[in-house]
Enzyme design. Structure first.
Site, short mmCIF file in Angstrom:
data_model
loop_
_atom_site.label_atom_id
_atom_site.label_comp_id
_atom_site.label_asym_id
_atom_site.label_seq_id
_atom_site.Cartn_x
_atom_site.Cartn_y
_atom_site.Cartn_z
N ASP A 5 0.82 -1.21 0.00
CA ASP A 5 0.00 0.00 0.00
C ASP A 5 0.86 1.26 0.00
O ASP A 5 0.48 2.28 -0.58
CB ASP A 5 -0.91 -0.02 1.23
CG ASP A 5 -2.10 0.91 1.10
OD1 ASP A 5 -2.17 1.66 0.12
OD2 ASP A 5 -2.96 0.88 1.99
N CYS A 33 -4.14 6.97 -1.39
CA CYS A 33 -4.96 6.42 -2.46
C CYS A 33 -4.63 7.13 -3.77
O CYS A 33 -4.63 8.37 -3.81
CB CYS A 33 -6.44 6.60 -2.12
SG CYS A 33 -7.57 6.05 -3.42
#
Length: 308
Positions: free
Chosen positions: A13, A239
């Site tokens: 991530d 993100c």
């Protein structure tokens, strides 16, 4: 005494959001260091198309190259059926598979170019395939606490998706605050409701620190009964959709907070801080966690210190 589990997600991530590709050898060295910090779970790779996430195009090489203790369970992220097909070729190198969907229609469309129902129809099949391979299936629901395009996401919608994953065999449900829109009051309410509605399922909190509330949200989730968390060393991550979505809560800050509260994590804070500082050198820029600067706390509760 309270005990929690923390999955380190920085190698997937975190790395995927870096503007430049990190050399494979550096990734392997950083993951090996994290593997010796006491984590029981680390997310290490993604089987997303390399043209979509070029920063993770070396996932197979990373899986083959890392050397962590046998006690560390390794997770890979899979976006669709083709991704799972590719992952299963490397079946011997990992133990857990993460599947995902956004609770928000707009975010899901921008992220994977599918409606939520199209993603879930695929996930219904993928969960069963993962379980049939004797792999742990963790489902992740992005934008669980709000969407930058649609605003508030109803709790009932998120929990309906979670229940559907669980019915098909997912044993862990992760709820992502993808763009940092959660607040402590809602985090407490949400995780109390999720734990009640998903008996027998591991409920995991995944907070971002976009608006500086990440640790407060983690504390609120802990108070609601959550015992599983995800975080990223150095506060790496964010993100890709939309811009301005900054990193996950820093693992070293989360571990530091828990240890100061006498919550057991099994993680060596000094080792994590060392890994975050090493990542800082690899990336050639300052990272944003507090513990990189301060180091671990050096006082004992009940002992007076000088100053205010």
């Amino acid at each position: 005494m309270t005990t929690v589990q923390i999955r380190e997600v920085g190698p997937r991530d975190g790395f995927q959001n870096e503007p430049e590709t990190i050399p494979t050898a550096d990734k392997i060295r950083l993951i090996n260091g994290l593997g010796r910090a006491g984590f029981s779970r680390i997310e290490v790779a993604s089987f997303v198309r390399p043209d979509v996430i070029p920063q993770l195009a070396d996932g197979v090489e990373v899986l083959h190259g890392i050397d962590v203790p046998d006690s560390v369970s390794l997770m890979v992220l899979v976006p669709n059926s083709r991704g799972l097909d590719n992952a299963l070729v490397q079946r011997e190198y990992f133990h857990e598979v993460a599947l995902f969907v956004s609770a928000s229609e707009t975010h899901n469309k921008k992220n994977v170019n599918r409606t939520v129902e199209e993603s879930m129809a695929d996930n219904d099949v993928l969960v069963k395939r993962v379980v049939a391979e004797d792999l742990t299936c963790a489902a992740v629901i992005a934008t669980s606490f709000g969407c930058p395009y649609e605003g508030k996401v109803e709790m009932s919608r998120v929990l309906d998706l979670a229940e559907r994953f669980a019915e098909h065999g997912a044993t862990e449900l992760g709820f992502g605050d993808t763009t940092g829109m959660c607040n402590p009051k809602y985090a407490n309410e949400f995780f109390a409701a999720a734990i009640e509605r998903l008996p027998g399922v591991e409920v995991t909190a995944h907070f971002h620190n976009t608006r500086g509330q990440g640790l407060a949200n983690a504390y609120a989730a802990l108070e609601a009964g959550c015992r599983s968390f995800e975080s990223s060393f150095g506060e790496l991550g964010g993100c890709p959709v939309p811009k301005g979505s900054t990193g996950n809560i820093a693992t070293e800050d989360l571990v530091s907070m828990f240890h100061e509260m006498d919550v057991q994590t099994g993680v060596d804070l000094d080792v994590v801080i060392g890994s975050a500082r090493e990542a800082q050198q690899v990336l050639g820029r300052k990272l944003t966690s507090h513990s990189i600067v301060s180091g671990p706390i050096n006082w004992t509760p009940g002992v007076d210190v000088v100053g205010h």
